[in-house]
Design a protein around this motif. Sequence first.
Motif, PDB file in Angstrom:
ATOM      1  N   ARG A  88      30.916  -8.972  40.726  1.00 13.46           N
ATOM      2  CA  ARG A  88      31.402 -10.377  39.982  1.00 13.46           C
ATOM      3  C   ARG A  88      30.003 -10.152  38.713  1.00 13.46           C
ATOM      4  NH1 ARG A  88      33.909 -15.145  42.542  1.00 13.46           N
ATOM      5  NH2 ARG A  88      35.553 -13.631  41.954  1.00 13.46           N
ATOM      6  N   LEU A  89      29.631 -10.332  37.800  1.00 16.26           N
ATOM      7  CA  LEU A  89      28.503 -10.206  36.414  1.00 16.26           C
ATOM      8  C   LEU A  89      28.844 -11.631  36.308  1.00 16.26           C
ATOM      9  CD1 LEU A  89      30.020  -8.048  34.354  1.00 16.26           C
ATOM     10  CD2 LEU A  89      28.324  -7.456  36.196  1.00 16.26           C
ATOM     11  N   ASP A 130      32.265 -17.069  28.617  1.00 14.20           N
ATOM     12  CA  ASP A 130      32.489 -16.315  27.098  1.00 14.20           C
ATOM     13  C   ASP A 130      32.876 -15.164  27.216  1.00 14.20           C
ATOM     14  OD1 ASP A 130      31.167 -18.628  25.499  1.00 14.20           O
ATOM     15  OD2 ASP A 130      29.431 -18.043  26.130  1.00 14.20           O
ATOM     16  N   GLY A 131      33.094 -14.326  27.829  1.00 14.02           N
ATOM     17  CA  GLY A 131      33.292 -13.063  27.803  1.00 14.02           C
ATOM     18  C   GLY A 131      32.343 -11.655  28.630  1.00 14.02           C
ATOM     19  N   PHE A 132      33.110 -10.782  28.399  1.00 14.18           N
ATOM     20  CA  PHE A 132      31.887  -9.771  29.090  1.00 14.18           C
ATOM     21  C   PHE A 132      31.568  -8.482  27.536  1.00 14.18           C
ATOM     22  CE2 PHE A 132      35.140  -8.097  30.510  1.00 14.18           C
ATOM     23  CZ  PHE A 132      35.509  -6.590  30.672  1.00 14.18           C
ATOM     24  N   SER A 255      27.780  -6.203  31.174  1.00  9.33           N
ATOM     25  CA  SER A 255      27.210  -7.420  31.008  1.00  9.33           C
ATOM     26  C   SER A 255      28.342  -8.506  30.417  1.00  9.33           C
ATOM     27  CB  SER A 255      25.241  -7.626  30.177  1.00  9.33           C
ATOM     28  OG  SER A 255      26.400  -7.713  29.264  1.00  9.33           O
ATOM     29  N   ALA A 256      27.555  -9.790  30.974  1.00 11.46           N
ATOM     30  CA  ALA A 256      28.481 -10.815  31.016  1.00 11.46           C
ATOM     31  C   ALA A 256      27.779 -11.950  30.688  1.00 11.46           C
ATOM     32  CB  ALA A 256      30.491 -10.618  31.567  1.00 11.46           C
ATOM     33  N   ALA A 257      28.738 -12.567  30.260  1.00 16.60           N
ATOM     34  CA  ALA A 257      28.146 -14.119  29.781  1.00 16.60           C
ATOM     35  C   ALA A 257      28.288 -16.154  30.104  1.00 16.60           C
ATOM     36  CB  ALA A 257      26.480 -14.490  28.586  1.00 16.60           C
ATOM     37  N   THR A 258      28.180 -16.921  30.686  1.00 12.48           N
ATOM     38  CA  THR A 258      28.586 -18.093  30.429  1.00 12.48           C
ATOM     39  C   THR A 258      27.910 -18.771  29.496  1.00 12.48           C
ATOM     40  OG1 THR A 258      28.471 -18.944  32.530  1.00 12.48           O
ATOM     41  CG2 THR A 258      30.315 -17.752  32.133  1.00 12.48           C
ATOM     42  N   GLY A 259      28.270 -19.903  28.937  1.00 18.39           N
ATOM     43  CA  GLY A 259      27.878 -21.397  28.232  1.00 18.39           C
ATOM     44  C   GLY A 259      27.883 -22.360  28.933  1.00 18.39           C
ATOM     45  N   HIS A 265      33.765 -13.334  36.385  1.00 21.18           N
ATOM     46  CA  HIS A 265      33.517 -11.468  35.345  1.00 21.18           C
ATOM     47  C   HIS A 265      33.629 -11.166  35.582  1.00 21.18           C
ATOM     48  CE1 HIS A 265      32.747 -14.671  31.625  1.00 21.18           C
ATOM     49  NE2 HIS A 265      33.556 -13.893  31.038  1.00 21.18           N
ATOM     50  N   ASP A 266      34.679 -10.324  36.273  1.00 20.84           N
ATOM     51  CA  ASP A 266      34.937  -9.068  37.746  1.00 20.84           C
ATOM     52  C   ASP A 266      34.972  -7.826  37.177  1.00 20.84           C
ATOM     53  OD1 ASP A 266      34.340 -11.676  39.288  1.00 20.84           O
ATOM     54  OD2 ASP A 266      36.154 -11.469  40.377  1.00 20.84           O
TER      55      ASP A 266
END
Length: 355
Positions: A88-89, A130-132, A255-259, A265-266
């Motif tokens: 899980r990123l 946001d995505g990966f 890589s992944a990110a949230t805002g 994101h797995d």
Amino acid sequence: MARERSPASWLHPQTSVTRRLPVCRRITLLLLLWLLQFSSVYSDITDGNAEHLKREHSLIKPYQGVGTSPSSQWDFWGSTLVTSQYVRLTPDERSKQGSIWNTVPCYLKDWEMHVQFKIHGSGKKNLHGDGFAIWYTKERLHPGTVFGSSANFLGLAMFIDTYPNDEAPDRSFPYISAMVNNGSLPYDHGKDGRSTELGGCSVEIRNRDHDTYLAIRYSKGRLTIMVDVDDRNDWKECIDIGGVRLPTGYYFGASAATGDLSDNHDIISMKMYQLMVEHTPEEDNQDWTKIEPSVSLLKSPKDNIDDPTGNFRSTPLTGWKVFLLLLCALLGIVVCAVVGAVVFQKRQERNKRFY
């Protein structure tokens, strides 16, 4: 066929018949060859033969090679959580960044990467992000503003973007795109990377009841990205572009990110396959580690967009389209046969008048 129906052809029925049938055969043959050419894209995906699997570049359950020790083949950073079932990123929480990177540089000239992933969360439509991204870059573990990694990268990046920052009405999300960079162009996250993308497609990949898949193939200067969102091994082309130059010796990562919005994101697996491709002696003697990442485009990437949703022009034929084209080909054969029979019968009747 319209040319064959000119008034002059009906004045000479014998000539018309002898010309009409060969033309029909040629058209039918060309249709069938065209169908075979485009439908072959489904059989062009590596079938997962273990002899081509490169384990040093693959991330597979139970992820035994993941860690921070010197012998580890994968290293992770940030909010990344490694379990026995998935990597899980980011969790479904705000303002998180995570990544996982292969510690072994890849020296394959021709390769194919299969990524099994899952994006899911509690957010409703347009209230998630946001995505990966999947990376093949010179540097690794460089946190930044682009899905948790650096915007000025050297290499190749595939973005699975789930949130429209630009809010333009001409594209639906989630959206998959690709970018090749020599470090001189930053990815514009605020514009969803429109100015630098090579192509892309809109896909429904979030909150599916099953895992989703992405295949990235690089062979002989051609980059092809395929997706399987229904877990049926039914690959559909998203991006297909030639003139891509990528060096060897770079690293794979995700890589992944949230805002303010978030999602889980797995990464379930990343499987690397070596493609057995012959190269010219000049290509074999070239130092592939010295190649600068680049793309030779004859036109702007924006010219490759076929419709407002951003679907790439070279999207392959789906099953029903293949069926319709085959049906049209068969109908063409029937029409040609009927027309030929009618013309032949009229010719026979005309010849009887002279006896």
